[in-house]
Design a protein around this motif. Structure first.
Motif, PDB file in Angstrom:
ATOM      1  N   GLU A  18       0.834  -1.211   0.000  1.00 40.90           N
ATOM      2  CA  GLU A  18       0.000   0.000   0.000  1.00 40.90           C
ATOM      3  C   GLU A  18       0.865   1.257   0.000  1.00 40.90           C
ATOM      4  O   GLU A  18       0.587   2.217  -0.730  1.00 40.90           O
ATOM      5  N   ARG A  19       1.929   1.253   0.815  1.00 37.01           N
ATOM      6  CA  ARG A  19       2.829   2.395   0.865  1.00 37.01           C
ATOM      7  C   ARG A  19       3.523   2.612  -0.478  1.00 37.01           C
ATOM      8  O   ARG A  19       3.676   3.755  -0.942  1.00 37.01           O
ATOM      9  N   MET A  20       3.940   1.506  -1.092  1.00 33.99           N
ATOM     10  CA  MET A  20       4.616   1.600  -2.390  1.00 33.99           C
ATOM     11  C   MET A  20       3.672   2.150  -3.452  1.00 33.99           C
ATOM     12  O   MET A  20       4.082   2.931  -4.320  1.00 33.99           O
ATOM     13  N   GLU A  21       2.396   1.734  -3.385  1.00 37.55           N
ATOM     14  CA  GLU A  21       1.416   2.228  -4.351  1.00 37.55           C
ATOM     15  C   GLU A  21       1.200   3.727  -4.171  1.00 37.55           C
ATOM     16  O   GLU A  21       1.089   4.470  -5.153  1.00 37.55           O
ATOM     17  N   LYS A  22       1.151   4.190  -2.896  1.00 32.77           N
ATOM     18  CA  LYS A  22       0.994   5.620  -2.640  1.00 32.77           C
ATOM     19  C   LYS A  22       2.215   6.389  -3.127  1.00 32.77           C
ATOM     20  O   LYS A  22       2.090   7.481  -3.699  1.00 32.77           O
ATOM     21  N   GLN A  39       4.183   9.600  -9.852  1.00 35.17           N
ATOM     22  CA  GLN A  39       3.483   9.880 -11.104  1.00 35.17           C
ATOM     23  C   GLN A  39       3.043  11.335 -11.160  1.00 35.17           C
ATOM     24  O   GLN A  39       3.137  11.987 -12.210  1.00 35.17           O
ATOM     25  N   ARG A  40       2.551  11.855 -10.002  1.00 34.37           N
ATOM     26  CA  ARG A  40       2.141  13.256  -9.958  1.00 34.37           C
ATOM     27  C   ARG A  40       3.345  14.179 -10.157  1.00 34.37           C
ATOM     28  O   ARG A  40       3.262  15.193 -10.850  1.00 34.37           O
ATOM     29  N   MET A  41       4.479  13.783  -9.530  1.00 33.48           N
ATOM     30  CA  MET A  41       5.688  14.580  -9.686  1.00 33.48           C
ATOM     31  C   MET A  41       6.168  14.559 -11.132  1.00 33.48           C
ATOM     32  O   MET A  41       6.625  15.581 -11.659  1.00 33.48           O
ATOM     33  N   ASP A  42       6.073  13.394 -11.767  1.00 37.12           N
ATOM     34  CA  ASP A  42       6.452  13.285 -13.183  1.00 37.12           C
ATOM     35  C   ASP A  42       5.572  14.189 -14.037  1.00 37.12           C
ATOM     36  O   ASP A  42       6.052  14.839 -14.976  1.00 37.12           O
ATOM     37  N   ILE A  79       3.989  16.896 -12.996  1.00 36.64           N
ATOM     38  CA  ILE A  79       4.354  18.294 -12.709  1.00 36.64           C
ATOM     39  C   ILE A  79       5.617  18.677 -13.472  1.00 36.64           C
ATOM     40  O   ILE A  79       5.710  19.764 -14.051  1.00 36.64           O
ATOM     41  N   LEU A  80       6.610  17.758 -13.467  1.00 34.44           N
ATOM     42  CA  LEU A  80       7.862  18.013 -14.175  1.00 34.44           C
ATOM     43  C   LEU A  80       7.625  18.143 -15.672  1.00 34.44           C
ATOM     44  O   LEU A  80       8.212  19.016 -16.335  1.00 34.44           O
ATOM     45  N   GLU A  81       6.765  17.300 -16.190  1.00 39.04           N
ATOM     46  CA  GLU A  81       6.450  17.345 -17.623  1.00 39.04           C
ATOM     47  C   GLU A  81       5.761  18.664 -17.980  1.00 39.04           C
ATOM     48  O   GLU A  81       6.080  19.292 -18.990  1.00 39.04           O
ATOM     49  N   ASP A  82       4.814  19.088 -17.102  1.00 39.61           N
ATOM     50  CA  ASP A  82       4.131  20.364 -17.332  1.00 39.61           C
ATOM     51  C   ASP A  82       5.120  21.525 -17.253  1.00 39.61           C
ATOM     52  O   ASP A  82       5.042  22.482 -18.041  1.00 39.61           O
ATOM     53  N   HIS A  83       6.049  21.438 -16.289  1.00 36.47           N
ATOM     54  CA  HIS A  83       7.064  22.488 -16.145  1.00 36.47           C
ATOM     55  C   HIS A  83       7.932  22.585 -17.392  1.00 36.47           C
ATOM     56  O   HIS A  83       8.200  23.687 -17.896  1.00 36.47           O
ATOM     57  N   ASN A  84       8.377  21.430 -17.891  1.00 35.13           N
ATOM     58  CA  ASN A  84       9.212  21.417 -19.094  1.00 35.13           C
ATOM     59  C   ASN A  84       8.443  21.960 -20.301  1.00 35.13           C
ATOM     60  O   ASN A  84       9.008  22.673 -21.141  1.00 35.13           O
ATOM     61  N   ARG A  85       7.151  21.600 -20.375  1.00 37.97           N
ATOM     62  CA  ARG A  85       6.334  22.077 -21.499  1.00 37.97           C
ATOM     63  C   ARG A  85       6.185  23.594 -21.451  1.00 37.97           C
ATOM     64  O   ARG A  85       6.333  24.282 -22.478  1.00 37.97           O
ATOM     65  N   LEU A  86       5.918  24.122 -20.245  1.00 39.99           N
ATOM     66  CA  LEU A  86       5.786  25.566 -20.097  1.00 39.99           C
ATOM     67  C   LEU A  86       7.101  26.280 -20.403  1.00 39.99           C
ATOM     68  O   LEU A  86       7.106  27.370 -20.995  1.00 39.99           O
ATOM     69  N   ALA A  87       8.201  25.639 -20.007  1.00 42.66           N
ATOM     70  CA  ALA A  87       9.511  26.234 -20.282  1.00 42.66           C
ATOM     71  C   ALA A  87       9.758  26.297 -21.785  1.00 42.66           C
ATOM     72  O   ALA A  87      10.275  27.304 -22.301  1.00 42.66           O
ATOM     73  N   ARG A  88       9.388  25.221 -22.490  1.00 45.36           N
ATOM     74  CA  ARG A  88       9.562  25.213 -23.949  1.00 45.36           C
ATOM     75  C   ARG A  88       8.694  26.286 -24.604  1.00 45.36           C
ATOM     76  O   ARG A  88       9.149  27.012 -25.509  1.00 45.36           O
ATOM     77  N   GLU A  89       7.451  26.378 -24.152  1.00 43.50           N
ATOM     78  CA  GLU A  89       6.544  27.377 -24.719  1.00 43.50           C
ATOM     79  C   GLU A  89       7.061  28.786 -24.452  1.00 43.50           C
ATOM     80  O   GLU A  89       6.954  29.676 -25.314  1.00 43.50           O
ATOM     81  N   ASN A  90       7.598  28.997 -23.262  1.00 39.56           N
ATOM     82  CA  ASN A  90       8.142  30.305 -22.907  1.00 39.56           C
ATOM     83  C   ASN A  90       9.334  30.659 -23.787  1.00 39.56           C
ATOM     84  O   ASN A  90       9.477  31.798 -24.254  1.00 39.56           O
TER      85      ASN A  90
END
Length: 202
Positions: free
Chosen positions: A158-162, A168-171, A173-184
């Protein structure tokens, strides 16, 4: 004696080959091979299955090199007239344990029967009862340990799944950050290009 060697002894005492033994403890054939070769170490599930087969699981972790005692194999129930011990085979023991006629035997009656047998002084019967009581006790303890291990494993899972969800959420967020950086960067490049055109025309 290594656990690997004792697993091999336990298997041979059942008259099984490695494939049959793996099936008996509900694991893959290669997994059992690895246990006997000492490449891998069996988990609690395997030892719980061995306890179900009648083995004293403590034996696997001691220096005792004797063949492990199993329920049924050492259950001597009487002395024949020729002096030979009468031994119940595993199949017969299994049939006895599954017989519904024993379900209604209460603790008080069981204690009375035990007292009767012990007071008779019949060493063979007393030895068989003691052997089975110890084996049954070990079986209960093994099941309890296996249950606790299962609970711990469930908690860890259960802990590993959490943690995986957080990663996954961090990935994301990182993907969104990279996308925004590219767009900028693209937007800046366009602005720089637009500002440089009038200067070139002048």
């Amino acid at each position: 004696m290594p656990v690997a060697d004792k697993l091999k002894i336990a298997r041979k005492s059942l008259g099984k080959n490695q494939k049959e033994m793996a099936k008996a403890v509900e694991i893959a054939h290669r997994s059992w091979q690895g246990y006997e070769q000492g490449v891998n170490f069996p988990g609690g599930k395997v030892f719980a299955a061995l306890a179900e087969l009648g083995f004293n699981t403590n034996w696997f972790f001691t220096d005792d090199q004797d063949v492990p005692m199993r329920i049924g194999v050492v259950t001597q129930v009487a002395q024949g007239g020729d002096g030979q011990s009468s031994v119940l085979e595993n199949k017969e023991v299994s049939e006895l344990l599954n017989a519904s006629q024993f379900d209604n035997l209460g603790l008080g009656e069981a204690v009375e029967l035990l007292a009767k047998i012990f007071s008779s002084g019949e060493k063979v019967l007393i030895r068989a009862i003691n052997a089975n009581l110890l084996a049954f006790s070990d079986n209960v303890d093994s099941k309890a340990r296996a249950a606790k291990d299962s609970e711990r494993l469930a908690e860890i899972t259960e802990r590993m799944e959490k943690m995986e969800e957080k990663l996954q959420r961090m990935d994301q967020i990182l993907e969104d950050h990279n996308r925004l950086a590219r767009e900028n960067n693209e937007l800046r490049a366009r602005l720089d290009s637009t500002e440089s055109k009038p200067a070139a025309n002048g």
